[in-house]
Design a protein around this motif. Structure first.
Motif, short mmCIF file in Angstrom:
data_model
loop_
_atom_site.label_atom_id
_atom_site.label_comp_id
_atom_site.label_asym_id
_atom_site.label_seq_id
_atom_site.Cartn_x
_atom_site.Cartn_y
_atom_site.Cartn_z
N LYS A 71 0.83 -1.20 0.00
CA LYS A 71 0.00 0.00 0.00
C LYS A 71 0.86 1.26 0.00
N GLY A 72 0.59 2.14 -0.95
CA GLY A 72 1.29 3.41 -1.02
C GLY A 72 2.54 3.40 -1.87
N TRP A 73 3.01 2.24 -2.31
CA TRP A 73 4.20 2.21 -3.17
C TRP A 73 3.91 2.93 -4.48
N ARG A 74 4.87 3.72 -4.95
CA ARG A 74 4.70 4.43 -6.21
C ARG A 74 4.98 3.50 -7.39
N VAL A 75 4.03 3.42 -8.29
CA VAL A 75 4.16 2.56 -9.45
C VAL A 75 5.36 2.97 -10.30
N GLU A 76 5.58 4.27 -10.43
CA GLU A 76 6.69 4.75 -11.26
C GLU A 76 8.03 4.24 -10.76
N GLN A 77 8.21 4.21 -9.44
CA GLN A 77 9.46 3.71 -8.88
C GLN A 77 9.63 2.23 -9.16
N VAL A 78 8.54 1.48 -9.03
CA VAL A 78 8.59 0.05 -9.30
C VAL A 78 8.93 -0.21 -10.77
N GLN A 79 8.32 0.56 -11.65
CA GLN A 79 8.60 0.41 -13.08
C GLN A 79 10.08 0.57 -13.37
N GLN A 80 10.68 1.58 -12.78
CA GLN A 80 12.09 1.85 -13.04
C GLN A 80 12.98 0.73 -12.53
N ILE A 81 12.69 0.24 -11.33
CA ILE A 81 13.49 -0.84 -10.76
C ILE A 81 13.44 -2.07 -11.65
N ARG A 139 -3.75 -9.53 -9.30
CA ARG A 139 -4.00 -8.14 -9.71
C ARG A 139 -4.25 -7.29 -8.48
N MET A 140 -3.50 -6.21 -8.36
CA MET A 140 -3.67 -5.27 -7.25
C MET A 140 -4.21 -3.95 -7.78
N ALA A 141 -5.13 -3.36 -7.03
CA ALA A 141 -5.71 -2.08 -7.45
C ALA A 141 -4.68 -0.97 -7.34
N ILE A 142 -4.72 -0.06 -8.31
CA ILE A 142 -3.83 1.10 -8.34
C ILE A 142 -4.69 2.36 -8.41
N VAL A 143 -4.43 3.31 -7.52
CA VAL A 143 -5.17 4.56 -7.49
C VAL A 143 -4.17 5.71 -7.46
N ASP A 144 -4.31 6.62 -8.41
CA ASP A 144 -3.42 7.79 -8.48
C ASP A 144 -1.95 7.40 -8.50
N GLY A 145 -1.65 6.34 -9.23
CA GLY A 145 -0.26 5.95 -9.40
C GLY A 145 0.36 5.20 -8.25
N ARG A 146 -0.45 4.83 -7.25
CA ARG A 146 0.05 4.08 -6.10
C ARG A 146 -0.83 2.86 -5.84
N TYR A 147 -0.24 1.84 -5.21
CA TYR A 147 -1.03 0.68 -4.82
C TYR A 147 -1.99 1.08 -3.71
N GLU A 152 -7.29 -7.17 -6.03
CA GLU A 152 -8.48 -7.44 -6.82
C GLU A 152 -8.65 -8.93 -7.09
N PHE A 153 -7.54 -9.62 -7.32
CA PHE A 153 -7.60 -11.06 -7.59
C PHE A 153 -6.28 -11.67 -7.15
N TYR A 154 -6.35 -12.60 -6.19
CA TYR A 154 -5.15 -13.25 -5.69
C TYR A 154 -5.04 -14.63 -6.33
N ALA A 239 4.11 -2.33 -13.98
CA ALA A 239 3.39 -1.49 -13.03
C ALA A 239 3.22 -2.13 -11.67
N ALA A 240 3.24 -3.46 -11.60
CA ALA A 240 3.01 -4.08 -10.30
C ALA A 240 3.99 -5.18 -10.02
N ALA A 241 5.22 -5.01 -10.42
CA ALA A 241 6.21 -6.02 -10.07
C ALA A 241 6.36 -6.10 -8.57
N ALA A 242 5.96 -5.05 -7.88
CA ALA A 242 5.97 -5.09 -6.43
C ALA A 242 5.18 -6.26 -5.90
N LEU A 243 4.19 -6.70 -6.65
CA LEU A 243 3.41 -7.84 -6.20
C LEU A 243 4.28 -9.06 -6.02
#
Length: 267
Positions: A71-81, A139-147, A152-154, A239-243
Motif C-alpha cells: 500500500k502506497g508504493w509508487r508505481v513509477e518507482q517500481v517500473q524503473q526498478i 491483480r492489485m488495485a492502483i489509485v493515483d499511481g500508487r497501490y 483485486e484477484f489473488y 506497473a506491479a512487479a511489487a506484487l
C-alpha cells in the motif's frame, strides 16, 4: 477438435527461481522493503514451498499482508526498478526444457498461458520473453499511481482454477483436452482441472499425488539465458512487479509468525 491451451505455473516450473523473491535485492536497495522483510521472506518462502502452501488460512494471511505491505508504493518507482533489473534477474533462469515444451505446444496450435501468484504486470513481460501473451496472475488495485492496498484477484491455489475457467469460457477451451504443468501441491486444483496434467520438479506432496494418479513427472534441470531474444526486446514497464516481492514478503510474515508461535508453544 476445438481450441485448447497449456497452462504453466511460473516459479520452479518455467524459471529456476522464485519470481516473488527475484526483485528482493533491488527493492531493498531502493528502500521499498527492509532487511528484516528480506530475511523473513526468504526463510518463510522456503518453508511455504516445503509445506506445499495448501493451507487456505495461510493463503488468506499472505493476501492480506501483501495488500498492507504494498500500500502506497509508487508505481513509477517500481517500473524503473524492474526495467533496470529484468535482464539480470530473469534472463539466465528460464529452463531450457520449459522453453522447448512451450514451443512444442505453440507449434501444435495451442494457446500457452502462464498462471502465477505473482503480479500480472510482472508475469506478463516474463511471458513476452517466451512468446506468451496470456497470463493469469495476481491483480492489485492502483489509485493515483500508487497501490491502494486492495488485492483485486489473488491468483493462488483454487483461485487459479477460477481464472482458468473464466478464460476457458471466453475462448471455448475444452479443459479435458488442455494441459497443465506445476511443481507445487498448492496447484493440485489447477492440475486436476485439465485432462492432461504433468508435474515438474515436484515437491514431496505433489510427487506423491502424481504417482497415485499416474501423472507424468518431468525433471527440468537446465536454465538457459534468453540472451539476444531478451536484449532485442524493448524494456517493458512493470506497473506491479511489487506484487512479486510482495507475495514473498507476505508469505514471510505469515509463516514466520506461525513458526515463532509454534516454537513458543513447544517451549
Amino acid at each position: 477438435m476445438g481450441p485448447s491451451a497449456a497452462f504453466f505455473d511460473l516459479d520452479k516450473t518455467v524459471i529456476a527461481k522464485s519470481s516473488a523473491l527475484a526483485f528482493g535485492r533491488p527493492f531493498y536497495r531502493d528502500g521499498l522493503i527492509s532487511r528484516r522483510d528480506v530475511v523473513k521472506s526468504a526463510y518463510a518462502q522456503l518453508m511455504f514451498r516445503l509445506g506445499g502452501g495448501t493451507d487456505e488460512q495461510a493463503m488468506a494471511r499472505t493476501r492480506d499482508y501483501l495488500a498492507a505491505l504494498c500500500k502506497g508504493w509508487r508505481v513509477e518507482q517500481v517500473q524503473q526498478i524492474v526495467a533496470e533489473t529484468l535482464n539480470e534477474l530473469i534472463n539466465p533462469y528460464v529452463y531450457a526444457e520449459a522453453a522447448a515444451l512451450i514451443a512444442e505446444h505453440q507449434a501444435a496450435g495451442r494457446d500457452v498461458v502462464l498462471v502465477s501468484a505473482s503480479g500480472d504486470e510482472m508475469v506478463r513481460p516474463i511471458g513476452e520473453l517466451l512468446g506468451i501473451t496470456d497470463v493469469i496472475a495476481t491483480r492489485m488495485a492502483i489509485v493515483d499511481g500508487r497501490y491502494s492496498g486492495q488485492v483485486e484477484f489473488y491468483s493462488a491455489g483454487p483461485a487459479k482454477v477460477v481464472g482458468i475457467n473464466e478464460l476457458a469460457a471466453a475462448r471455448g477451451y475444452d479443459l479435458s483436452q488442455c494441459f497443465a504443468y506445476s511443481d507445487s501441491s498448492s496447484d493440485l486444483p489447477m492440475l486436476e482441472a485439465v485432462g492432461h496434467p504433468s508435474v515438474v520438479n515436484p515437491d514431496r506432496a505433489l510427487r506423491r499425488a502424481a504417482l497415485e494418479r499416474s501423472w507424468p513427472v518431468l525433471e527440468f534441470r537446465h536454465p538457459i539465458a534468453l540472451g539476444k531474444r531478451l536484449r532485442d526486446r524493448p524494456a517493458v514497464p512493470v506497473a506491479a512487479a511489487a506484487l512479486g516481492v510482495g507475495v514473498g514478503v507476505a508469505i514471510g510474515f505469515a509463516l514466520y509468525g506461525r513458526h515463532r508461535r509454534a516454537r513458543a508453544a513447544v517451549a
